[in-house]
Every structure is written in structure tokens, then in C-alpha cells.
Design a protein around this motif. Structure first.
Motif, PDB file in Angstrom:
ATOM      1  N   LYS A   1       0.833  -1.210   0.000  1.00 42.73           N
ATOM      2  CA  LYS A   1       0.000   0.000   0.000  1.00 42.73           C
ATOM      3  C   LYS A   1       0.863   1.253   0.000  1.00 42.73           C
ATOM      4  CE  LYS A   1      -4.108  -1.963   2.168  1.00 42.73           C
ATOM      5  NZ  LYS A   1      -4.902  -2.101   3.398  1.00 42.73           N
ATOM      6  N   ILE A   2       1.989   1.175   0.732  1.00 43.25           N
ATOM      7  CA  ILE A   2       2.905   2.328   0.752  1.00 43.25           C
ATOM      8  C   ILE A   2       3.512   2.541  -0.639  1.00 43.25           C
ATOM      9  CG2 ILE A   2       5.112   3.175   1.665  1.00 43.25           C
ATOM     10  CD1 ILE A   2       4.402   1.697   4.311  1.00 43.25           C
ATOM     11  N   ILE A   3       3.979   1.443  -1.254  1.00 45.34           N
ATOM     12  CA  ILE A   3       4.594   1.546  -2.591  1.00 45.34           C
ATOM     13  C   ILE A   3       3.594   2.137  -3.587  1.00 45.34           C
ATOM     14  CG2 ILE A   3       5.501   0.196  -4.543  1.00 45.34           C
ATOM     15  CD1 ILE A   3       6.617  -1.801  -2.408  1.00 45.34           C
ATOM     16  N   VAL A   4       2.368   1.606  -3.588  1.00 45.28           N
ATOM     17  CA  VAL A   4       1.353   2.078  -4.543  1.00 45.28           C
ATOM     18  C   VAL A   4       0.981   3.533  -4.233  1.00 45.28           C
ATOM     19  CG1 VAL A   4      -1.014   1.718  -5.380  1.00 45.28           C
ATOM     20  CG2 VAL A   4       0.490  -0.252  -4.959  1.00 45.28           C
ATOM     21  N   GLY A   5       0.913   3.870  -2.956  1.00 45.43           N
ATOM     22  CA  GLY A   5       0.625   5.253  -2.571  1.00 45.43           C
ATOM     23  C   GLY A   5       1.686   6.208  -3.089  1.00 45.43           C
ATOM     24  N   GLU A   6       2.935   5.807  -2.983  1.00 47.20           N
ATOM     25  CA  GLU A   6       4.046   6.640  -3.472  1.00 47.20           C
ATOM     26  C   GLU A   6       4.013   6.749  -4.996  1.00 47.20           C
ATOM     27  OE1 GLU A   6       6.427   8.435  -1.628  1.00 47.20           O
ATOM     28  OE2 GLU A   6       5.011   7.955  -0.044  1.00 47.20           O
ATOM     29  N   LEU A   7       3.752   5.636  -5.672  1.00 46.10           N
ATOM     30  CA  LEU A   7       3.653   5.671  -7.142  1.00 46.10           C
ATOM     31  C   LEU A   7       2.529   6.607  -7.574  1.00 46.10           C
ATOM     32  CD1 LEU A   7       4.070   1.915  -8.252  1.00 46.10           C
ATOM     33  CD2 LEU A   7       5.603   3.800  -8.839  1.00 46.10           C
ATOM     34  N   GLY A   8       1.439   6.580  -6.803  1.00 50.18           N
ATOM     35  CA  GLY A   8       0.274   7.405  -7.140  1.00 50.18           C
ATOM     36  C   GLY A   8       0.533   8.896  -7.016  1.00 50.18           C
ATOM     37  N   LYS A   9       1.564   9.255  -6.238  1.00 54.75           N
ATOM     38  CA  LYS A   9       1.890  10.682  -6.078  1.00 54.75           C
ATOM     39  C   LYS A   9       2.611  11.228  -7.308  1.00 54.75           C
ATOM     40  CE  LYS A   9       2.444  10.455  -1.046  1.00 54.75           C
ATOM     41  NZ  LYS A   9       3.467  10.367   0.006  1.00 54.75           N
TER      42      LYS A   9
ATOM     43  N   SER B   1       2.912  12.114 -10.992  1.00 58.13           N
ATOM     44  CA  SER B   1       1.958  12.383 -12.086  1.00 58.13           C
ATOM     45  C   SER B   1       2.269  11.565 -13.340  1.00 58.13           C
ATOM     46  CB  SER B   1       1.954  13.878 -12.422  1.00 58.13           C
ATOM     47  OG  SER B   1       3.252  14.284 -12.806  1.00 58.13           O
ATOM     48  N   ASN B   2       3.519  11.106 -13.477  1.00 60.15           N
ATOM     49  CA  ASN B   2       3.879  10.295 -14.645  1.00 60.15           C
ATOM     50  C   ASN B   2       3.044   9.015 -14.731  1.00 60.15           C
ATOM     51  OD1 ASN B   2       6.063  11.719 -15.926  1.00 60.15           O
ATOM     52  ND2 ASN B   2       7.286  11.257 -14.103  1.00 60.15           N
ATOM     53  N   PHE B   3       2.594   8.539 -13.551  1.00 58.64           N
ATOM     54  CA  PHE B   3       1.925   7.232 -13.532  1.00 58.64           C
ATOM     55  C   PHE B   3       0.406   7.324 -13.410  1.00 58.64           C
ATOM     56  CE2 PHE B   3       6.180   6.602 -11.560  1.00 58.64           C
ATOM     57  CZ  PHE B   3       6.770   6.180 -12.732  1.00 58.64           C
TER      58      PHE B   3
ATOM     59  N   PHE C   1      -2.806   4.451 -13.308  1.00 62.41           N
ATOM     60  CA  PHE C   1      -3.887   4.399 -12.326  1.00 62.41           C
ATOM     61  C   PHE C   1      -5.256   4.626 -12.983  1.00 62.41           C
ATOM     62  CE2 PHE C   1      -0.305   4.769  -9.551  1.00 62.41           C
ATOM     63  CZ  PHE C   1      -0.682   4.175  -8.365  1.00 62.41           C
ATOM     64  N   LYS C   2      -5.241   5.373 -14.098  1.00 63.83           N
ATOM     65  CA  LYS C   2      -6.507   5.667 -14.775  1.00 63.83           C
ATOM     66  C   LYS C   2      -6.763   4.763 -15.974  1.00 63.83           C
ATOM     67  CE  LYS C   2      -6.883  10.508 -13.426  1.00 63.83           C
ATOM     68  NZ  LYS C   2      -6.855  11.908 -13.850  1.00 63.83           N
ATOM     69  N   GLY C   3      -5.729   3.987 -16.359  1.00 64.57           N
ATOM     70  CA  GLY C   3      -5.882   3.101 -17.513  1.00 64.57           C
ATOM     71  C   GLY C   3      -5.937   3.850 -18.825  1.00 64.57           C
ATOM     72  N   ASP C   4      -5.192   4.948 -18.920  1.00 62.97           N
ATOM     73  CA  ASP C   4      -5.127   5.725 -20.160  1.00 62.97           C
ATOM     74  C   ASP C   4      -4.038   5.122 -21.046  1.00 62.97           C
ATOM     75  OD1 ASP C   4      -4.848   7.534 -22.181  1.00 62.97           O
ATOM     76  OD2 ASP C   4      -4.766   9.299 -20.893  1.00 62.97           O
ATOM     77  N   PHE C   5      -4.442   4.203 -21.938  1.00 61.54           N
ATOM     78  CA  PHE C   5      -3.454   3.412 -22.666  1.00 61.54           C
ATOM     79  C   PHE C   5      -2.686   4.185 -23.735  1.00 61.54           C
ATOM     80  CE2 PHE C   5      -6.436   0.176 -21.057  1.00 61.54           C
ATOM     81  CZ  PHE C   5      -5.549  -0.392 -20.167  1.00 61.54           C
ATOM     82  N   SER C   6      -3.235   5.295 -24.197  1.00 64.83           N
ATOM     83  CA  SER C   6      -2.489   6.068 -25.194  1.00 64.83           C
ATOM     84  C   SER C   6      -1.181   6.566 -24.580  1.00 64.83           C
ATOM     85  CB  SER C   6      -3.323   7.249 -25.690  1.00 64.83           C
ATOM     86  OG  SER C   6      -3.612   8.115 -24.602  1.00 64.83           O
ATOM     87  N   LYS C   7      -1.223   6.888 -23.274  1.00 64.66           N
ATOM     88  CA  LYS C   7      -0.011   7.369 -22.590  1.00 64.66           C
ATOM     89  C   LYS C   7       0.810   6.211 -22.031  1.00 64.66           C
ATOM     90  CE  LYS C   7      -1.700  11.945 -21.727  1.00 64.66           C
ATOM     91  NZ  LYS C   7      -2.315  12.866 -20.793  1.00 64.66           N
TER      92      LYS C   7
ATOM     93  N   LYS D   1      10.950   5.741 -16.586  1.00 61.06           N
ATOM     94  CA  LYS D   1      10.482   6.589 -15.476  1.00 61.06           C
ATOM     95  C   LYS D   1       9.974   5.719 -14.332  1.00 61.06           C
ATOM     96  CE  LYS D   1       9.037  10.442 -18.394  1.00 61.06           C
ATOM     97  NZ  LYS D   1       7.877  11.017 -19.117  1.00 61.06           N
ATOM     98  N   PHE D   2       9.309   4.633 -14.700  1.00 59.15           N
ATOM     99  CA  PHE D   2       8.779   3.713 -13.691  1.00 59.15           C
ATOM    100  C   PHE D   2       9.915   3.070 -12.904  1.00 59.15           C
ATOM    101  CE2 PHE D   2       7.446  -0.484 -12.277  1.00 59.15           C
ATOM    102  CZ  PHE D   2       6.258  -0.213 -11.622  1.00 59.15           C
ATOM    103  N   GLU D   3      10.932   2.593 -13.625  1.00 59.51           N
ATOM    104  CA  GLU D   3      12.086   1.970 -12.959  1.00 59.51           C
ATOM    105  C   GLU D   3      12.746   2.946 -11.994  1.00 59.51           C
ATOM    106  OE1 GLU D   3      13.837  -1.479 -15.891  1.00 59.51           O
ATOM    107  OE2 GLU D   3      14.751   0.495 -15.964  1.00 59.51           O
ATOM    108  N   ALA D   4      12.918   4.177 -12.464  1.00 59.70           N
ATOM    109  CA  ALA D   4      13.587   5.191 -11.637  1.00 59.70           C
ATOM    110  C   ALA D   4      12.763   5.501 -10.396  1.00 59.70           C
ATOM    111  CB  ALA D   4      13.824   6.453 -12.459  1.00 59.70           C
TER     112      ALA D   4
END
Lengths: 136, 145
Positions: free
Chosen positions: A86-94, A96-98, A102-108, A117-120
Motif C-alpha cells: 500500500k505504501i509503494i502504490v501510494g508513493e507511485l500514485g503521487k 503524475s507520470n503514472f 492508475f486511470k488506464g489511459d493506454f495512449s499514454k 520513469k517507472f524503474e527510476a
């Protein structure tokens, strides 16, 4: 065996209630649990048998633990992993790149730079655990 | 020399650069896992194991699992499981769509990951976690989490 209709119904209900964030929490909970359990059962080289983590995993005070106790111990480990997930997902959610994830916007999501960016970002989050952040 | 004969081969990290720090960390690790305190063990794990997972071979599979997992779940909601599976792979046996969907998905993920020559052992954690996650959602629905 589960039929297609039931599986479809289950996916719909899961996504309606938990959405992509729920998937992320579930995935990271299981990932952490698999990783830690592997470590807990990994054998050390040239070490006394009673200090072997795999031995420790299945014993208490030198006695083999009951299967029900092992299951309970694994449940506790999984629950603790879920809290970290939950902490990891909470941090990822902060980040904006991701938001597309979280919204399932597949074009992006198809953006090839997102992988790096995700790895970093994940690296940074994992490092923050080492620095003692997110501790009670 | 005070070099310890014991070798700690489980957690490879920069913490093990010297024999003394290696022994100290090993002792802490042994004490932690012997406690059987799940919260303490997981705290230790995220502090001393997670930060040393390599970027490419460990984190790239995680990214693809997440990307394809979310894509599949959202496509399933909009267009159904069969169409969602076809969106990820060209070869689908309709009669076996549910039991095979997770394997089809994993094949697509693996194709993306293997090309980079990543460490198979680290991919395995992602693979197991992904397959269990998708199965749990399809079988248990709302209660999967």
C-alpha cells in the motif's frame, strides 16, 4: 474450474470496487511475499543446520511447527507485505507520470519513456525504505 | 585475520562489502528471522533487500506485469475477456479462454522482457505474483484483495 461468465463477473466487480489501484496493491503484496519467502527459505553456505533459515521457518524452539501454524505465520507475513504494498502504490500514485497507469489511459501507457520513469521511481521508493522512511 | 568462515549468500548488497559489516548484518538477519515476528521480518526485507534489486532485470518485469495486467482488466470490463485476451496476443483458443488467459498474458509479458536478456530468477517473482494476482481476481472477484 471457473467458467468465462463467472470470471467476467468477478473481474467487473473487482474493477468496479478496487480499480487499477486494487490490482497494483494485490500485485505488489504478492511480489513482496514471494521475494521475502524465497529469502526466508534460502540456504546459507557453510552454516550450522539449526541456523539455516529454511529450518528456522518450519521450527519453533527446536520443534517442527504444525502446518496450521505455518499457514498462520504465512498469513501474517502476507498481511505485513500488503501494508508495504500500500505504501509503494501510494508513493507511485503521487507521481503524475503514472496517472495513466492508475486511470488506464493506454495512449499514454504506450509511451516508451514511461518504462524508464517507472524503474527510476520504483528505485527511489525502494531506496526510501532503506533510509527508514515510512516507518511508524 | 578475523575473516569469518561463514558466507552469507542470500542477500547480496553493498552492506556486505566488509567481513565485519557482513557478520553484523548476518547476525541481525538471523535474529530477525528467528523472532518469527512477521512485521519485523517484512520491515527488514524492505529495508535490506528491496533497495538492492537491480533496475532492469527486476523492475522491468514488474512494469510490464502492471501495464498488461491493467490493460487486460480494463479491456475485459469494456469488451469482455475474449477480446481483452486477443488484444494482448494473436493466438487464442476460445474454448480455453479462461484457464489459458493468464498464460496468454504472461507470454506477451515475457516476450517484452526476455528480449532484454534479464535474469530469469528475478523474473520468476514477477511471473508468480502476476499469475496469482490474475487468478485471484478471476476466481475471487471483490474478495481477492
Amino acid at each position: 474450474m471457473i467458467d468465462e461468465k463467472k470470471a467476467q463477473d468477478n473481474i467487473n466487480k473487482f474493477m468496479d470496487k478496487h480499480g487499477p489501484k486494487g490490482f497494483l496493491i494485490l500485485y505488489f503484496s504478492k511480489y513482496l511475499f514471494k521475494l521475502l519467502k524465497f529469502q526466508l527459505k534460502s540456504k546459507f553456505i557453510d552454516i550450522e543446520p539449526e541456523n539455516d533459515p529454511a529450518y528456522i521457518f518450519y521450527t519453533k524452539n527446536g520443534k517442527i511447527t504444525k502446518i496450521s501454524d505455518v499457514d498462520k505465520y504465512e498469513d501474517e507475513l502476507y498481511e505485513a507485505c500488503k501494508q508495504k504494498a500500500k505504501i509503494i502504490v501510494g508513493e507511485l500514485g503521487k507521481d503524475s507520470n503514472f496517472l495513466p497507469l492508475f486511470k488506464g489511459d493506454f495512449s499514454k501507457i504506450r509511451d516508451p519513456k514511461l518504462e524508464k520513469k517507472f524503474e527510476a521511481s520504483l528505485h527511489q521508493i525502494f531506496q526510501s525504505f532503506q533510509e527508514g522512511k515510512h516507518e511508524d | 585475520m578475523g575473516h569469518s568462515k561463514r558466507t552469507f549468500s542470500v542477500v547480496r548488497s553493498n552492506s556486505f562489502r566488509t567481513a565485519s559489516t557482513r557478520k553484523e548484518t548476518l547476525d541481525t538477519y538471523m535474529e530477525t528471522i528467528s523472532s518469527k515476528d512477521a512485521v519485523r521480518i517484512v520491515d527488514y526485507g524492505v529495508r535490506y533487500i528491496l533497495p538492492f534489486l537491480p533496475n532492469g532485470s527486476a523492475k522491468m518485469p514488474i512494469y510490464y506485469c502492471i501495464k498488461y495486467g491493467i490493460q487486460f482488466l480494463q479491456d475485459s470490463q469494456k469488451h469482455g475477456i475474449e477480446q481483452a485476451t486477443q488484444n494482448l496476443t494473436k493466438t487464442v483458443v476460445k474454448e480455453q479462454i479462461v484457464p489459458s488467459a493468464v498464460d496468454y498474458m504472461w507470454d506477451s509479458i515475457e516476450n517484452n522482457v526476455v528480449e532484454s536478456g534479464v535474469n530469469k530468477a528475478l523474473v520468476n517473482f514477477s511471473e508468480q505474483a502476476f499469475k496469482e494476482t490474475m487468478n485471484d481476481i478471476m476466481v475471487n472477484g471483490v474478495d481477492a484483495i
